[in-house]
Write an enzyme that holds these catalytic residues in place. Structure first.
Site, short mmCIF file in Angstrom:
data_model
loop_
_atom_site.label_atom_id
_atom_site.label_comp_id
_atom_site.label_asym_id
_atom_site.label_seq_id
_atom_site.Cartn_x
_atom_site.Cartn_y
_atom_site.Cartn_z
N CYS A 2 0.82 -1.21 0.00
CA CYS A 2 0.00 0.00 0.00
C CYS A 2 0.86 1.27 0.00
O CYS A 2 2.07 1.21 0.14
CB CYS A 2 -0.95 0.03 1.18
N TRP A 75 -3.25 -2.36 -1.50
CA TRP A 75 -3.02 -3.74 -1.91
C TRP A 75 -3.87 -4.60 -1.01
O TRP A 75 -3.67 -4.65 0.20
CB TRP A 75 -1.54 -4.09 -1.78
N ASN A 101 -2.43 1.38 6.14
CA ASN A 101 -1.61 0.28 5.64
C ASN A 101 -1.47 -0.73 6.77
O ASN A 101 -1.30 -0.34 7.93
CB ASN A 101 -0.22 0.74 5.24
N GLY A 102 -1.47 -2.02 6.43
CA GLY A 102 -1.24 -3.02 7.46
C GLY A 102 -2.44 -3.92 7.65
O GLY A 102 -3.37 -3.97 6.85
N GLU A 488 15.79 -24.29 -7.40
CA GLU A 488 15.41 -22.89 -7.32
C GLU A 488 16.60 -21.97 -7.55
O GLU A 488 16.49 -20.95 -8.23
CB GLU A 488 14.76 -22.60 -5.96
N LYS A 492 16.85 -19.20 -10.60
CA LYS A 492 17.12 -17.77 -10.40
C LYS A 492 18.25 -17.29 -11.32
O LYS A 492 18.17 -16.23 -11.92
CB LYS A 492 17.49 -17.48 -8.94
N GLU A 495 16.96 -17.16 -14.93
CA GLU A 495 15.96 -16.11 -15.16
C GLU A 495 16.58 -14.74 -15.36
O GLU A 495 16.16 -13.98 -16.24
CB GLU A 495 14.98 -16.05 -13.99
N HIS A 511 25.26 -39.88 -12.44
CA HIS A 511 24.43 -40.49 -13.47
C HIS A 511 24.25 -39.55 -14.66
O HIS A 511 23.15 -39.46 -15.23
CB HIS A 511 23.08 -40.88 -12.89
#
Length: 615
Positions: A2, A75, A101-102, A488, A492, A495, A511
């Site tokens: 927000c 938001w 906000n909050g 992950e 990153k 990306e 392997h």
């Protein structure tokens, strides 16, 4: 997150507030609103959508000569994004106006009590509850607005940054802060209020940043006084001279949103378990789980469906749920699940994970699971999103808007929610001893502090990035709970730096991938003390003997891996099951710095979108 903007002074408030809201758009939001006081009454315009939509809707206000105004970008947390739930909110009498906000965590019992006392509500927000609570205190105890705000805030649980205006005191705005930032700009017979300094930096270079549990009455022709909310004691304010330019301030002083969001993780993990995890009492309470606990306990299996980073969070959850609750778990790519004619039973529980709540493949998989009679539980970050509406129940993460396309804090907050879910099921099933259950609750509670400690590896990650920024390929290895973290970490790097990278279970290296290892190949190995440490050491020795360049993430004080690795990044110790919340941090930092050094657009990498709403 927000955004708040307020003005009181001699200038026309409307252009200041609107421009300020535009400066805060980076924070992420779904609706916007403005209030002006023209000397007789308040005028309010608010709408779902962007500040540009608000400008269109508030054209009639743009001619106002009002010198007092407040604006907000929302938001959504409590209540879907729409015009009614947008801020500002007005009390039942029409005298008080608030922007907030909050999250007010105890808004439900407060709302029930206020309804008993005759108050009515038009929105689904916790904010409308707060403004009417302030009004109730004001009327009941015959208090001035500043004191009423103070008394009311001592009754609420949660986080807030608020601005409150009272028509009966039209030369002041009351502000307060707990958990959400709030700055006051000091001008010549004028004051500015904002979530950060970007809305007023062109008007003044002097600002006061409220600390937690502080409030102030901002009024003309009188000195600013700041008081502690709890005991009413006066605070000697520190006036800070602003040195930053607008570009820096919009990102909170960080060069990129991604870095800012990496550093937000200690706070957002805490926000995600706030009100849900009560470690001292041995309680985990999640409404979406509690209301459907029998469906979980009677599940023959749990199917997790997700894409990208959310899929990796699901893999971590597979390890945790099976270990803690002893329920079989399968993790599926949503994009594959929907097309392969999967076997879905009515006794299955399907967990759908998505940061945005709008991922098209995941939505389609949810609909398929529902058609087959499965119970669907959603984990997402955006209130009112499609997935939150399509699922039978769910739990929101509280990561706040994630603007950087490459997810960072979404990953750790998803793992936080899924860990709490696993622990709650284990408690109900009796598959964890009481001592282990309490130990995990206590460890999860201190994870934010350990994440903050892991962030201290930033300079080390930057130094390592300098050495490997020109690599063409990179291999990430992990075992057990940290195999998904290897995936992950590789994602990153792909990306945002466009370096080809792959994640593997460390034991799978022999392997196939071992054929790639030579002196040009950096290999990132996740090797915390807990878990399969000895096995990982053996894998490192195999890499070393083939001249691979080893970057190891190790527990502080590690000796054995330190002797073998070319570079190490140290992290604090935690239990094996919770380690992904820590081990992922240096990998995020490493990817970030490599991408920056390669001159890549970190926040908006090529070909990628934040929310994938098409196949």
């Amino acid at each position: 997150m927000c955004g708040i903007v307020g003005y009181i002074g001699y200038r026309e408030a409307y252009p200041i507030v609107i421009k300020g809201l535009k400066r805060l758009e980076y924070r992420g939001y779904d609706s916007a609103g403005i209030m002006l006081y023209n000397g007789n009454d308040v005028a309010i315009a608010k709408t779902k959508g962007k500040v540009s939509d608000l400008e269109e809707k508030s054209k009639a206000l743009s001619e106002s000569k009002a010198t007092i105004g407040m604006g907000h970008t929302r938001w959504a947390t409590h209540g879907v994004p729409n015009d009614v739930n947008s801020h500002p909110h007005v009390s039942n009498s029409g005298n008080l106006v608030i922007i907030h906000n909050g999250i007010i965590e105890n808004y439900e019992p407060l709302k029930k009590e206020l309804i008993k006392r005759g108050y009515t509500f038009t929105s689904d927000t916790d904010t409308e509850v707060l403004v009417n609570l302030i009004e109730d205190v004001q009327k009941k105890d015959n208090l001035k607005i500043g004191k009423a705000v103070q008394v009311a805030l001592n009754q609420v649980v949660g986080a807030y940054a608020i601005c409150v205006f009272d028509k009966q005191k039209p030369d002041e705005i009351v502000v307060a802060r707990l958990g959400s930032p709030l700055a006051i700009g000091l001008g010549d017979n004028e004051f500015f209020i904002a979530s950060d300094a970007s809305p007023f930096i062109e008007y003044t270079s002097n600002a006061i940043y409220l600390e937690d549990e502080e409030m102030a009455i901002v009024r003309l022709h009188k000195p600013l006084k700041i008081r502690k909310i709890k005991d009413d004691s006066l605070v000697d304010p520190y006036v800070q001279e602003l040195q930053m330019n607008l570009e820096q301030i919009e990102k909170g002083g960080y060069d990129h949103f991604m870095l800012k969001e990496i550093y937000e993780q200690p706070n957002v993990i805490k926000d995600t378990y706030r009100g849900r995890l009560l470690a001292n009492q041995g309680i985990i309470q999640m409404a979406g789980v509690e209301d459907n606990i029998e469906r979980f306990l009677n599940a023959q299996r749990i199917l997790i469906i997700a894409c990208g980073t959310s899929w990796h969070a699901g893999l971590v959850a597979e390890y945790i749920i099976e270990e803690f609750a002893r329920i079989p778990v399968e993790v599926e790519y949503a994009s594959e699940f929907r097309y392969r004619n999967p076997i879905i039973n009515k006794e299955d529980v399907v967990i759908a994970i998505s940061q945005s709540g709008e991922t098209a493949d995941t939505l389609a998989a949810i609909k398929l699971a529902k058609e087959k009679g499965a119970f669907v539980f959603g984990v997402c970050n955006v209130v009112g999103s499609s997935i939150s509406r399509e699922t039978h129940a769910g739990a929101y993460t509280h990561a706040g808007p994630e603007i950087g396309v490459a997810s960072t804090k979404a990953f750790t907050t998803q793992i936080t929610v899924l860990t709490m879910l696993a622990l709650r099921l284990a408690k109900a099933k009796g598959t964890l001893s009481n001592s282990d259950f309490h130990r995990y609750l206590q460890e999860l509670e201190v994870i934010p502090e350990k994440v903050a400690e892991a962030l201290e590896s930033n300079e080390t990650a930057k130094e390592i990035a300098e050495k490997f920024k020109d690599a063409s390929n990179c291999l990430y290895l992990g075992r057990g709970y940290n195999f998904p973290v290897a995936l992950e970490g590789a994602l990153k790097l792909k990306e945002i730096s466009y370096i080809h990278a792959e994640g593997y279970p460390a034991a799978e290296m022999k392997h196939g991938p071992i054929a790639l290892i030579d002196e040009q190949m950096p290999v990132v190995v996740i090797a915390p003390k807990q878990g399969h440490y000895d096995k990982v050491v053996s894998n490192i020795q195999e890499i070393k003997s083939r001249s691979g360049k080893i970057i190891a993430v190790v527990t502080k004080g590690d000796v054995q891996v330190k002797q073998l690795a070319d570079h190490i990044i140290e992290i604090p110790e935690t239990s094996d099951a919770l380690s992904p919340l820590i081990t992922t941090i240096p990998l995020q930092l490493l990817s970030y710095h490599i991408a920056v050094l390669r001159g890549c657009n970190v926040d908006q990498p090529r070909n990628l979108a934040k929310s994938v709403t098409v196949e």
